[in-house]
Design an enzyme around this catalytic site. Structure first.
Site, PDB file in Angstrom:
ATOM      1  N   CYS A 272      -4.308  -1.177  -2.215  1.00  0.00           N
ATOM      2  CA  CYS A 272      -4.479   0.272  -2.328  1.00  0.00           C
ATOM      3  C   CYS A 272      -5.421   0.522  -3.498  1.00  0.00           C
ATOM      4  O   CYS A 272      -5.118   0.150  -4.640  1.00  0.00           O
ATOM      5  CB  CYS A 272      -3.112   0.910  -2.587  1.00  0.00           C
ATOM      6  SG  CYS A 272      -3.159   2.688  -2.859  1.00  0.00           S
TER       7      CYS A 272
ATOM      8  N   HIS B  74      -7.186   2.712   3.972  1.00  0.00           N
ATOM      9  CA  HIS B  74      -6.919   3.369   5.257  1.00  0.00           C
ATOM     10  C   HIS B  74      -8.203   3.528   6.087  1.00  0.00           C
ATOM     11  O   HIS B  74      -8.137   3.598   7.316  1.00  0.00           O
ATOM     12  CB  HIS B  74      -6.336   4.774   5.033  1.00  0.00           C
ATOM     13  CG  HIS B  74      -4.886   4.803   4.656  1.00  0.00           C
ATOM     14  ND1 HIS B  74      -4.423   4.408   3.428  1.00  0.00           N
ATOM     15  CD2 HIS B  74      -3.797   5.215   5.358  1.00  0.00           C
ATOM     16  CE1 HIS B  74      -3.095   4.574   3.390  1.00  0.00           C
ATOM     17  NE2 HIS B  74      -2.695   5.063   4.541  1.00  0.00           N
TER      18      HIS B  74
ATOM     19  N   ASP C 150       0.869  -1.188   0.000  1.00  0.00           N
ATOM     20  CA  ASP C 150       0.000   0.000   0.000  1.00  0.00           C
ATOM     21  C   ASP C 150       0.898   1.228   0.000  1.00  0.00           C
ATOM     22  O   ASP C 150       2.098   1.144   0.313  1.00  0.00           O
ATOM     23  CB  ASP C 150      -0.904   0.015   1.246  1.00  0.00           C
ATOM     24  CG  ASP C 150      -1.843   1.229   1.254  1.00  0.00           C
ATOM     25  OD1 ASP C 150      -2.374   1.595   0.181  1.00  0.00           O
ATOM     26  OD2 ASP C 150      -2.019   1.843   2.319  1.00  0.00           O
ATOM     27  N   SER C 151       0.313   2.359  -0.339  1.00  0.00           N
ATOM     28  CA  SER C 151       1.058   3.607  -0.249  1.00  0.00           C
ATOM     29  C   SER C 151       1.542   3.847   1.173  1.00  0.00           C
ATOM     30  O   SER C 151       2.500   4.572   1.393  1.00  0.00           O
ATOM     31  CB  SER C 151       0.155   4.771  -0.674  1.00  0.00           C
ATOM     32  OG  SER C 151      -0.960   4.825   0.192  1.00  0.00           O
TER      33      SER C 151
ATOM     34  N   CYS D 154     -11.090   3.263   0.374  1.00  0.00           N
ATOM     35  CA  CYS D 154      -9.648   3.443   0.577  1.00  0.00           C
ATOM     36  C   CYS D 154      -9.288   2.525   1.737  1.00  0.00           C
ATOM     37  O   CYS D 154     -10.017   2.479   2.747  1.00  0.00           O
ATOM     38  CB  CYS D 154      -9.364   4.902   0.917  1.00  0.00           C
ATOM     39  SG  CYS D 154      -7.688   5.206   1.515  1.00  0.00           S
TER      40      CYS D 154
ATOM     41  N   GLU E 205      -1.975   7.888   8.690  1.00  0.00           N
ATOM     42  CA  GLU E 205      -0.508   7.754   8.605  1.00  0.00           C
ATOM     43  C   GLU E 205       0.178   8.259   9.876  1.00  0.00           C
ATOM     44  O   GLU E 205       1.284   7.847  10.192  1.00  0.00           O
ATOM     45  CB  GLU E 205       0.030   8.518   7.387  1.00  0.00           C
ATOM     46  CG  GLU E 205      -0.261   7.844   6.050  1.00  0.00           C
ATOM     47  CD  GLU E 205       0.434   6.503   5.874  1.00  0.00           C
ATOM     48  OE1 GLU E 205       1.659   6.443   6.060  1.00  0.00           O
ATOM     49  OE2 GLU E 205      -0.255   5.508   5.565  1.00  0.00           O
TER      50      GLU E 205
HETATM   51  N1  DGL Z   1      -4.827   3.096   1.024  1.00  0.00           N
HETATM   52  C1  DGL Z   1      -4.819   3.851  -0.200  1.00  0.00           C
HETATM   53  C2  DGL Z   1      -6.087   3.565  -0.999  1.00  0.00           C
HETATM   54  O1  DGL Z   1      -6.734   2.564  -0.747  1.00  0.00           O
HETATM   55  C3  DGL Z   1      -4.549   5.280   0.117  1.00  0.00           C
HETATM   56  C4  DGL Z   1      -4.095   6.056  -1.054  1.00  0.00           C
HETATM   57  C5  DGL Z   1      -3.290   7.264  -0.709  1.00  0.00           C
HETATM   58  O2  DGL Z   1      -2.141   7.093  -0.314  1.00  0.00           O
HETATM   59  O3  DGL Z   1      -3.796   8.373  -0.906  1.00  0.00           O
HETATM   60  O4  DGL Z   1      -6.433   4.291  -1.895  1.00  0.00           O
END
Ligand code: DGL
Length: 295
Positions: A90, A202, A27-28, A200, A168
């Protein structure tokens, strides 16, 4: 999010693949840990490697080329670490780059996308909210999902600016965060929505804060369990399921392009996994230059 359609995931794996090898999850940043949690429950015998690109998160405010560049670099890195299959945990990276990764890397691949289909199936008022990143919402893949599944259902699409950044920094419940969430959710309630797609990875970590605001007026669609099941199917198709005899009982191996402090903290507090996070440098075309952190 939901798992991508099964048909697009099947791919012949290289003969070197070994069922005892780990699954790579990317993931990011820390959001993919919500997917890792579901994968561990669904597939307890699988060894897992998790890579967070926290140095460059959030992706949702980056340009498309940057996201594709980083996604490919990290997926390649996970394959070099021996991953037998990959989960792009992600929505933003999947929306932008999954086709590229599929084209370049000969490993079974599972992506994620917002759960528009389950929301359309379940909404009684035929009004549903979607929280996702700006990049996900404007992507052709997301627009395709709406066209396919949302014919008689109105989706109120809200970019979740600021939410990834909050997770984050391990903020899943501060007063500021609650105010921000309230500003996104109240218009959905006012419009009669009864369902909320967490688009998302997150956002499932914000479930308690969201429920404090909406109570039982919005049913939350978090499809991390569907993603874990899709991974199970894909591993099975390729003969790559780990067996209990060869099971790896060690905790997941955690890596981050950031310093890993928050990753370790979130994993410990929300997943009850106490594991060190190794900081790694994963170079890519767009991050080779000195001004690389600019999108
Ligand atoms: N967890 C990522 C997603 O599902 C977050 C993306 C981001 O870093 O903006 O889109």
């Amino acid at each position: 999010m939901s798992a991508e359609s099964p048909s697009s995931s099947a791919r012949i794996v290289t003969p070197r693949a070994d069922s005892r090898a780990p699954v790579g999850i990317f993931d990011s940043g820390l959001g993919g840990l919500s997917v890792l949690r579901a994968v561990r429950t669904q597939l307890p015998d699988e060894a897992l490697i998790y890579a967070a690109d926290s140095l460059y998160a959030p992706y949702g405010e980056r340009d498309d080329d940057f996201i594709a560049d980083r996604t490919l670099a990290i997926c390649e890195w996970l394959v070099k670490q021996g991953a037998k299959a990959l989960v792009v945990a992600c929505n933003t990276a999947t929306a932008q780059s999954i086709a590229l990764v599929r084209e370049k890397l000969p490993v079974p691949l599972v992506g994620v996308e917002p759960g528009i289909k389950p929301a359309a199936l379940q909404s009684k008022t035929r009004v549903a909210g979607v929280l996702a990143t700006q990049v996900t919402l404007r992507s052709a893949r997301f627009q395709g999902l709406l066209e396919r599944y949302a014919a008689d259902c109105r989706f109120l699409c809200q970019p979740g600016h600021g939410l990834v950044q909050a997770v984050e920094r391990c903020d899943v419940g501060s007063a500021e965060l609650r105010t921000l969430l309230h500003s996104y959710l109240q218009p959905m309630l006012d419009a009669g929505a009864d369902t909320l797609v967490l688009g998302c990875t997150h956002y499932p970590f914000l479930d308690a804060a969201i429920c404090d605001i909406v109570g039982d007026r919005l049913a939350l669609i978090d499809t991390s369990v569907a993603i874990a099941r899709q991974l199970e199917r894909v591993l099975g198709q390729h003969g790559l399921r780990a067996t209990p005899e060869g099971a790896d009982t060690a905790p997941p191996r955690f890596y981050s392009t950031g310093d890993g402090t928050h990753q370790q903290q979130l994993a410990a507090t929300l997943l009850q996994i106490n594991a060190a996070v190794e900081q790694v440098v994963i170079p890519s075309r767009r991050t080779a230059a000195p001004d690389s952190q600019a999108a």
